[in-house]
Design a protein around this motif. Sequence first.
Motif, PDB file in Angstrom:
ATOM      1  N   ILE A  77       5.455  -7.460   0.593  1.00  0.00           N
ATOM      2  CA  ILE A  77       6.638  -7.935  -0.139  1.00  0.00           C
ATOM      3  C   ILE A  77       6.213  -8.656  -1.414  1.00  0.00           C
ATOM      4  CG2 ILE A  77       8.703  -9.388  -0.043  1.00  0.00           C
ATOM      5  CD1 ILE A  77       8.587  -9.087   3.035  1.00  0.00           C
ATOM      6  N   HIS A  78       5.284  -9.596  -1.289  1.00  0.00           N
ATOM      7  CA  HIS A  78       4.881 -10.418  -2.430  1.00  0.00           C
ATOM      8  C   HIS A  78       3.529 -10.019  -3.009  1.00  0.00           C
ATOM      9  CE1 HIS A  78       7.383 -13.002   0.289  1.00  0.00           C
ATOM     10  NE2 HIS A  78       8.073 -13.126  -0.834  1.00  0.00           N
ATOM     11  N   HIS A  79       2.701  -9.329  -2.208  1.00  0.00           N
ATOM     12  CA  HIS A  79       1.327  -9.063  -2.647  1.00  0.00           C
ATOM     13  C   HIS A  79       0.905  -7.623  -2.354  1.00  0.00           C
ATOM     14  CE1 HIS A  79       0.792 -13.331  -3.441  1.00  0.00           C
ATOM     15  NE2 HIS A  79       1.268 -13.592  -2.234  1.00  0.00           N
ATOM     16  N   PHE A  80       1.758  -6.667  -2.713  1.00  0.00           N
ATOM     17  CA  PHE A  80       1.433  -5.267  -2.432  1.00  0.00           C
ATOM     18  C   PHE A  80       0.139  -4.848  -3.115  1.00  0.00           C
ATOM     19  CE2 PHE A  80       1.731  -0.719  -3.625  1.00  0.00           C
ATOM     20  CZ  PHE A  80       1.725  -0.172  -2.357  1.00  0.00           C
ATOM     21  N   ASP A  81      -0.059  -5.271  -4.352  1.00  0.00           N
ATOM     22  CA  ASP A  81      -1.273  -4.864  -5.071  1.00  0.00           C
ATOM     23  C   ASP A  81      -2.533  -5.408  -4.399  1.00  0.00           C
ATOM     24  OD1 ASP A  81      -0.276  -3.260  -7.293  1.00  0.00           O
ATOM     25  OD2 ASP A  81       0.694  -5.099  -7.963  1.00  0.00           O
ATOM     26  N   ASP A  82      -2.464  -6.612  -3.859  1.00  0.00           N
ATOM     27  CA  ASP A  82      -3.607  -7.169  -3.125  1.00  0.00           C
ATOM     28  C   ASP A  82      -3.860  -6.389  -1.837  1.00  0.00           C
ATOM     29  OD1 ASP A  82      -3.905  -9.114  -5.058  1.00  0.00           O
ATOM     30  OD2 ASP A  82      -2.712 -10.608  -3.976  1.00  0.00           O
TER      31      ASP A  82
ATOM     32  N   ILE B  70      -3.155  -3.240  -1.371  1.00  0.00           N
ATOM     33  CA  ILE B  70      -3.736  -1.956  -1.776  1.00  0.00           C
ATOM     34  C   ILE B  70      -5.201  -2.120  -2.179  1.00  0.00           C
ATOM     35  CG2 ILE B  70      -3.675  -0.230  -3.630  1.00  0.00           C
ATOM     36  CD1 ILE B  70      -1.743   0.291  -1.319  1.00  0.00           C
ATOM     37  N   GLU B  71      -5.528  -3.235  -2.796  1.00  0.00           N
ATOM     38  CA  GLU B  71      -6.928  -3.489  -3.152  1.00  0.00           C
ATOM     39  C   GLU B  71      -7.787  -3.574  -1.893  1.00  0.00           C
ATOM     40  OE1 GLU B  71     -10.434  -4.003  -4.958  1.00  0.00           O
ATOM     41  OE2 GLU B  71      -8.543  -3.395  -5.921  1.00  0.00           O
ATOM     42  N   SER B  72      -7.258  -4.228  -0.862  1.00  0.00           N
ATOM     43  CA  SER B  72      -7.961  -4.306   0.419  1.00  0.00           C
ATOM     44  C   SER B  72      -8.129  -2.910   1.025  1.00  0.00           C
ATOM     45  CB  SER B  72      -7.186  -5.205   1.380  1.00  0.00           C
ATOM     46  OG  SER B  72      -7.743  -5.184   2.670  1.00  0.00           O
ATOM     47  N   PHE B  73      -7.069  -2.104   0.957  1.00  0.00           N
ATOM     48  CA  PHE B  73      -7.138  -0.727   1.460  1.00  0.00           C
ATOM     49  C   PHE B  73      -8.185   0.064   0.684  1.00  0.00           C
ATOM     50  CE2 PHE B  73      -6.056   3.712   1.588  1.00  0.00           C
ATOM     51  CZ  PHE B  73      -5.595   3.935   2.876  1.00  0.00           C
ATOM     52  N   HIS B  74      -8.205  -0.122  -0.625  1.00  0.00           N
ATOM     53  CA  HIS B  74      -9.132   0.629  -1.468  1.00  0.00           C
ATOM     54  C   HIS B  74     -10.588   0.309  -1.127  1.00  0.00           C
ATOM     55  CE1 HIS B  74     -10.575   2.870  -4.891  1.00  0.00           C
ATOM     56  NE2 HIS B  74     -11.215   1.806  -5.341  1.00  0.00           N
ATOM     57  N   ARG B  75     -10.880  -0.951  -0.877  1.00  0.00           N
ATOM     58  CA  ARG B  75     -12.257  -1.337  -0.549  1.00  0.00           C
ATOM     59  C   ARG B  75     -12.739  -0.669   0.731  1.00  0.00           C
ATOM     60  NH1 ARG B  75     -10.478  -6.562  -2.044  1.00  0.00           N
ATOM     61  NH2 ARG B  75     -10.309  -7.121   0.164  1.00  0.00           N
ATOM     62  N   LEU B  76     -11.848  -0.502   1.682  1.00  0.00           N
ATOM     63  CA  LEU B  76     -12.239   0.049   2.983  1.00  0.00           C
ATOM     64  C   LEU B  76     -12.159   1.568   3.051  1.00  0.00           C
ATOM     65  CD1 LEU B  76     -10.442  -2.591   5.193  1.00  0.00           C
ATOM     66  CD2 LEU B  76     -12.903  -2.131   5.224  1.00  0.00           C
ATOM     67  N   LEU B  77     -11.146   2.152   2.409  1.00  0.00           N
ATOM     68  CA  LEU B  77     -10.896   3.585   2.586  1.00  0.00           C
ATOM     69  C   LEU B  77     -10.777   4.357   1.276  1.00  0.00           C
ATOM     70  CD1 LEU B  77      -8.288   2.968   5.360  1.00  0.00           C
ATOM     71  CD2 LEU B  77     -10.251   4.452   5.712  1.00  0.00           C
ATOM     72  N   GLY B  78     -10.305   3.701   0.231  1.00  0.00           N
ATOM     73  CA  GLY B  78     -10.071   4.381  -1.040  1.00  0.00           C
ATOM     74  C   GLY B  78      -8.620   4.808  -1.159  1.00  0.00           C
ATOM     75  N   THR B  79      -7.963   4.434  -2.248  1.00  0.00           N
ATOM     76  CA  THR B  79      -6.544   4.757  -2.392  1.00  0.00           C
ATOM     77  C   THR B  79      -6.296   6.255  -2.500  1.00  0.00           C
ATOM     78  OG1 THR B  79      -6.765   4.353  -4.776  1.00  0.00           O
ATOM     79  CG2 THR B  79      -5.874   2.559  -3.426  1.00  0.00           C
ATOM     80  N   ASP B  80      -7.337   7.018  -2.853  1.00  0.00           N
ATOM     81  CA  ASP B  80      -7.169   8.482  -2.926  1.00  0.00           C
ATOM     82  C   ASP B  80      -6.945   9.094  -1.547  1.00  0.00           C
ATOM     83  OD1 ASP B  80      -9.812   7.842  -2.173  1.00  0.00           O
ATOM     84  OD2 ASP B  80     -10.554   9.779  -2.857  1.00  0.00           O
ATOM     85  N   GLN B  81      -7.131   8.299  -0.491  1.00  0.00           N
ATOM     86  CA  GLN B  81      -6.929   8.802   0.866  1.00  0.00           C
ATOM     87  C   GLN B  81      -5.473   8.737   1.311  1.00  0.00           C
ATOM     88  OE1 GLN B  81      -9.504  10.292   2.906  1.00  0.00           O
ATOM     89  NE2 GLN B  81     -10.111  10.328   0.754  1.00  0.00           N
TER      90      GLN B  81
END
Length: 371
Positions: free
Chosen positions: A273-278, A280-291
């Motif tokens: 709600i307040h920190h979607f970009d954060d 997604i950054e966490s997701f990117h570090r672990l898996l990559g947003t291209d996934q």
Amino acid sequence: MNKKISAVVTLVGLILIMCAMAVLFHNKKEDNLAAGLSMGGYGAWKLGLGASETFGAAASLSGCLDIIEDVGRHLEGDSRDAALFRGIYGSLEQLEGSDNDLMALAKKLKTSGKPIPRLYSWCGKEDYLYEGNKRAWEYMKEHGIDEIVVHAPYIINLGNSVKPETFSLAVEFLAKEIDRTIACRSHTLILHPGAHVGAGVEIGTALIIKGLNEVLTAETDCCIALETMAGKGSEIGRNFEELARIYDGVVQNDKLRVCFDTCHTSDSGYDIIHHFDDVIESFHRLLGTDQIAVFHINDSKNPRGAAKDRHENLGRGCIGFDALNYIVHHPDFADVLKILETPWIPVDGDKQNTRAPYKEEIAMLRAGYHS
């Protein structure tokens, strides 16, 4: 040919097409399927493309999908077939670009803004109609009418070590779902990873990895999109770390993707709600947003961290319209598919008579505000 004979021939042609078709008709578009064999396959696609507000899907079995080529073949010479097809379709010049031409119908539908039906076709490579089927699919793809996402049945639980027969059934069922997904020309099969049913996350994760390794090969022509889970019960996939561990264990992990469910992710504790970009950054570090292959866009009946998994209509839940609108229009995911899974709503307050809310919810997202 005089008008009376032409009318009779046209009627005969329509009867032949309808006899080769099966139409399942209900009040809800999503429940309506048109399917047919040969010319009935052509008729089924024509219904799907021409009446997409009534039919949610159309299936062709060895169907005549490139009608221009097929009619052209029949119009050669002065045979009885030529007279029949000329009576139904007229000349090739009259046919091409008309509503009897599936290619033209698809182009018209794409520009109309009307809903696009799910299209399916089956045609053997030895069938003389095979090349026409290929051309039809290539045309649909060129015009953006090819993206089908399949969701695996919820009965598949790869994480159950307590009942070995349940795991065996899950692997067998998932293998068949992969075959069906590929047959539908879809490249994405969404899967709930599984639940450990009390055996523990580590054991459940190992079993999920084992199951995926049994069904995925280098030749598998689709990806399995592991869905982010809410953490209800003993679900696995409630955080990005658990999904990453599955990725790490699967040999053919290039065949894996992620389905990012907004309700599930919020319910599992992430502050989208307040920190979607954060997040997604966490997701990117672990898996990559291209996934991320697809988003499930849902509001939630419960506050963040509730681990409940109760979907709500957009703007009526604890996530709220503004946060969901931000996600839908996020520039990093402009080309990623978004699917609404929000609850059906009562008609005139009657909870026994419901309808899909998607038309209004899509309109709200396009307008950028909640009405």
